[in-house]
Design a protein around this motif. Structure first.
Motif, mmCIF file in Angstrom:
data_model
loop_
_atom_site.group_PDB
_atom_site.id
_atom_site.type_symbol
_atom_site.label_atom_id
_atom_site.label_comp_id
_atom_site.label_asym_id
_atom_site.label_seq_id
_atom_site.Cartn_x
_atom_site.Cartn_y
_atom_site.Cartn_z
ATOM 1 N N GLY A 125 -11.304 12.610 -91.831
ATOM 2 C CA GLY A 125 -10.640 11.319 -91.851
ATOM 3 C C GLY A 125 -9.317 11.377 -92.591
ATOM 4 O O GLY A 125 -8.317 10.781 -92.166
ATOM 5 N N ALA A 126 -9.290 12.109 -93.703
ATOM 6 C CA ALA A 126 -8.063 12.211 -94.494
ATOM 7 C C ALA A 126 -6.948 12.895 -93.711
ATOM 8 O O ALA A 126 -5.763 12.586 -93.899
ATOM 9 C CB ALA A 126 -8.342 12.971 -95.789
ATOM 10 N N LEU A 127 -7.308 13.829 -92.814
ATOM 11 C CA LEU A 127 -6.289 14.533 -92.038
ATOM 12 C C LEU A 127 -5.759 13.696 -90.884
ATOM 13 O O LEU A 127 -4.611 13.868 -90.464
ATOM 14 C CB LEU A 127 -6.856 15.859 -91.510
ATOM 15 C CG LEU A 127 -7.032 16.949 -92.569
ATOM 16 C CD1 LEU A 127 -7.837 18.115 -92.021
ATOM 17 C CD2 LEU A 127 -5.674 17.436 -93.071
ATOM 18 N N VAL A 128 -6.579 12.798 -90.362
ATOM 19 C CA VAL A 128 -6.118 11.952 -89.255
ATOM 20 C C VAL A 128 -4.920 11.098 -89.674
ATOM 21 O O VAL A 128 -4.013 10.842 -88.880
ATOM 22 C CB VAL A 128 -7.271 11.058 -88.744
ATOM 23 C CG1 VAL A 128 -6.761 10.027 -87.739
ATOM 24 C CG2 VAL A 128 -8.352 11.917 -88.086
ATOM 25 N N ILE A 129 -4.880 10.703 -90.951
ATOM 26 C CA ILE A 129 -3.804 9.810 -91.387
ATOM 27 C C ILE A 129 -2.462 10.515 -91.529
ATOM 28 O O ILE A 129 -1.475 9.885 -91.892
ATOM 29 C CB ILE A 129 -4.150 9.100 -92.716
ATOM 30 C CG1 ILE A 129 -4.399 10.105 -93.820
ATOM 31 C CG2 ILE A 129 -5.288 8.145 -92.544
ATOM 32 C CD1 ILE A 129 -3.724 9.771 -95.102
ATOM 33 N N THR A 130 -2.401 11.814 -91.211
ATOM 34 C CA THR A 130 -1.089 12.471 -91.155
ATOM 35 C C THR A 130 -0.228 11.888 -90.037
ATOM 36 O O THR A 130 0.978 12.130 -89.995
ATOM 37 C CB THR A 130 -1.230 13.990 -90.952
ATOM 38 O OG1 THR A 130 -2.082 14.238 -89.825
ATOM 39 C CG2 THR A 130 -1.818 14.657 -92.171
ATOM 40 N N LEU A 131 -0.854 11.118 -89.146
ATOM 41 C CA LEU A 131 -0.078 10.423 -88.118
ATOM 42 C C LEU A 131 0.719 9.254 -88.699
ATOM 43 O O LEU A 131 1.666 8.779 -88.069
ATOM 44 C CB LEU A 131 -1.019 9.895 -87.023
ATOM 45 C CG LEU A 131 -1.598 10.944 -86.064
ATOM 46 C CD1 LEU A 131 -2.645 10.312 -85.174
ATOM 47 C CD2 LEU A 131 -0.490 11.581 -85.224
ATOM 48 N N LEU A 176 -11.825 4.737 -84.491
ATOM 49 C CA LEU A 176 -11.746 3.769 -85.592
ATOM 50 C C LEU A 176 -10.690 4.187 -86.617
ATOM 51 O O LEU A 176 -9.948 3.354 -87.140
ATOM 52 C CB LEU A 176 -13.114 3.630 -86.260
ATOM 53 C CG LEU A 176 -14.169 2.891 -85.437
ATOM 54 C CD1 LEU A 176 -15.561 3.084 -86.055
ATOM 55 C CD2 LEU A 176 -13.845 1.404 -85.338
ATOM 56 N N LEU A 177 -10.599 5.494 -86.882
ATOM 57 C CA LEU A 177 -9.600 5.970 -87.835
ATOM 58 C C LEU A 177 -8.180 5.841 -87.281
ATOM 59 O O LEU A 177 -7.234 5.646 -88.043
ATOM 60 C CB LEU A 177 -9.893 7.417 -88.232
ATOM 61 C CG LEU A 177 -11.158 7.600 -89.070
ATOM 62 C CD1 LEU A 177 -11.405 9.073 -89.345
ATOM 63 C CD2 LEU A 177 -11.067 6.834 -90.387
ATOM 64 N N LEU A 178 -8.033 5.934 -85.965
ATOM 65 C CA LEU A 178 -6.717 5.672 -85.375
ATOM 66 C C LEU A 178 -6.336 4.202 -85.559
ATOM 67 O O LEU A 178 -5.152 3.868 -85.660
ATOM 68 C CB LEU A 178 -6.723 6.048 -83.889
ATOM 69 C CG LEU A 178 -6.769 7.553 -83.590
ATOM 70 C CD1 LEU A 178 -6.870 7.790 -82.087
ATOM 71 C CD2 LEU A 178 -5.547 8.267 -84.154
ATOM 72 N N GLY A 179 -7.336 3.337 -85.625
ATOM 73 C CA GLY A 179 -7.077 1.944 -85.971
ATOM 74 C C GLY A 179 -6.513 1.825 -87.374
ATOM 75 O O GLY A 179 -5.638 0.979 -87.642
ATOM 76 N N CYS A 180 -6.997 2.675 -88.295
ATOM 77 C CA CYS A 180 -6.431 2.728 -89.652
ATOM 78 C C CYS A 180 -4.941 3.049 -89.601
ATOM 79 O O CYS A 180 -4.136 2.442 -90.310
ATOM 80 C CB CYS A 180 -7.125 3.812 -90.479
ATOM 81 S SG CYS A 180 -8.758 3.407 -91.073
ATOM 82 N N VAL A 181 -4.604 4.035 -88.779
ATOM 83 C CA VAL A 181 -3.200 4.450 -88.673
ATOM 84 C C VAL A 181 -2.339 3.287 -88.199
ATOM 85 O O VAL A 181 -1.286 2.986 -88.785
ATOM 86 C CB VAL A 181 -3.071 5.644 -87.702
ATOM 87 C CG1 VAL A 181 -1.602 5.973 -87.447
ATOM 88 C CG2 VAL A 181 -3.792 6.870 -88.258
#
Length: 303
Positions: A103-109, A164-169
């Protein structure tokens, strides 16, 4: 002869923000497994909002809210809808399904999309180095999201947790850019306190509507280690880190401040491996390295 003002303290606070946000991923993973996700998110911001409001009152700035215009309050509601309500909902729900390090790596977007939109809306400059970094970070994030098979992005074979994590982005990018507008004439602490309080009310209403009071009972019945994580994520990752982040946006600009999010996945993966024993597989290592290198290249390009 005049000298440019030093932003050293701002940069140090942004590093501290990255440490605390990196830690928020394993803390959030523990909470998502031990508590109903929506109720945990509501509890997080109810506590953090109360801390921030007390902090605001101690500085004598709480009374200034009475003079705010309807348009300023509306801007704060919109910012809270994305940065607190939307982000926290996707964050806790996503960590129910996805390991914290991933999850922490997905937010590199985040910085990729933030810089693109900041260039369009605020006319922040782009160049070839920034473009290459964006491409590298995007491909790296895709490798992480698809477990080493980025071509599956095109055929929709991405898990619910990753979506769901892309929703965070999406929510965080909107929060960063909206925050830059609504913060005009408002200090970082006031912005953070008000949006946290508004977002907490939204999260509590959603929790009661979807899960009822039983979800809140589940929060109270959580084990001690979950409450220790709740303390860390509310005081550190929410109250302090949010204020430091907005201070950075105001002092350095949306693109520069979001660049420090490059460090968040590093701390997130390290803390997740050390505290939760999560395995760093090949796709996580390769994709994460690409994503972090890409965001670092973007920051070099900005300089």
């Amino acid at each position: 002869m005049t000298h440019a003002p030093s932003h050293l303290s701002t940069h140090l606070r942004l590093v501290g923000m990255a440490v605390l946000w990196g830690a928020s991923w394993p803390w959030g993973r523990v909470l998502a497994q031990a508590m109903p996700p929506l109720a945990a998110a509501a509890c997080r911001f109810l506590i953090a909002g109360a801390i921030l409001m007390l902090w605001l009152a101690s500085t004598g700035r709480l009374s200034a809210l009475r003079s705010w215009s309807a348009s300023r309050w509306a801007g704060m509601v919109v910012a809270a809808s994305f940065g607190v309500f939307g982000y926290a909902t996707f964050f806790m729900s996503g960590l129910k399904h996805v390991p914290a390090g991933k999850g922490a790596l997905v937010i590199t977007l985040n910085p990729v999309i933030t810089l693109l939109l900041a260039a369009w809306i605020f006319h922040e400059r782009l160049n070839k180095r920034i473009g290459l970094g964006m491409a590298l970070a995007a491909v790296g994030a895709a490798v992480v999201i698809t477990r080493g098979e980025p071509w599956h992005v095109l055929d929709g074979r991405v898990g619910i947790g990753e979506l769901l994590l892309l929703g965070c982005v999406a929510c965080w990018v909107a929060y960063t850019l909206i925050g830059r507008k609504v913060m005009a004439g408002v200090d970082a602490l006031t912005t953070t306190a008000v949006t946290a309080a508004i977002g907490a009310a939204m999260l509590l209403a959603l929790t009661l509507a979807v899960d009822g009071t039983t979800a809140l009972a589940g929060v109270l019945a959580a084990p001690r280690n979950a409450w220790l994580c709740m303390a860390g994520i509310t005081v550190g990752s929410t109250a302090l880190a949010y204020a430091w982040y907005f201070d950075g946006v105001k002092a350095l600009g949306a693109g520069a401040a979001s660049g420090y999010i490059t460090l968040v996945p590093v701390f997130g993966v390290v803390f997740s491996a050390l505290w939760l024993g999560e395995v760093v597989d090949a796709s996580l290592l390769v994709g994460g390295t690409m994503a972090i290198a890409g965001t670092a290249l973007m920051n070099l390009g900005r300089r």
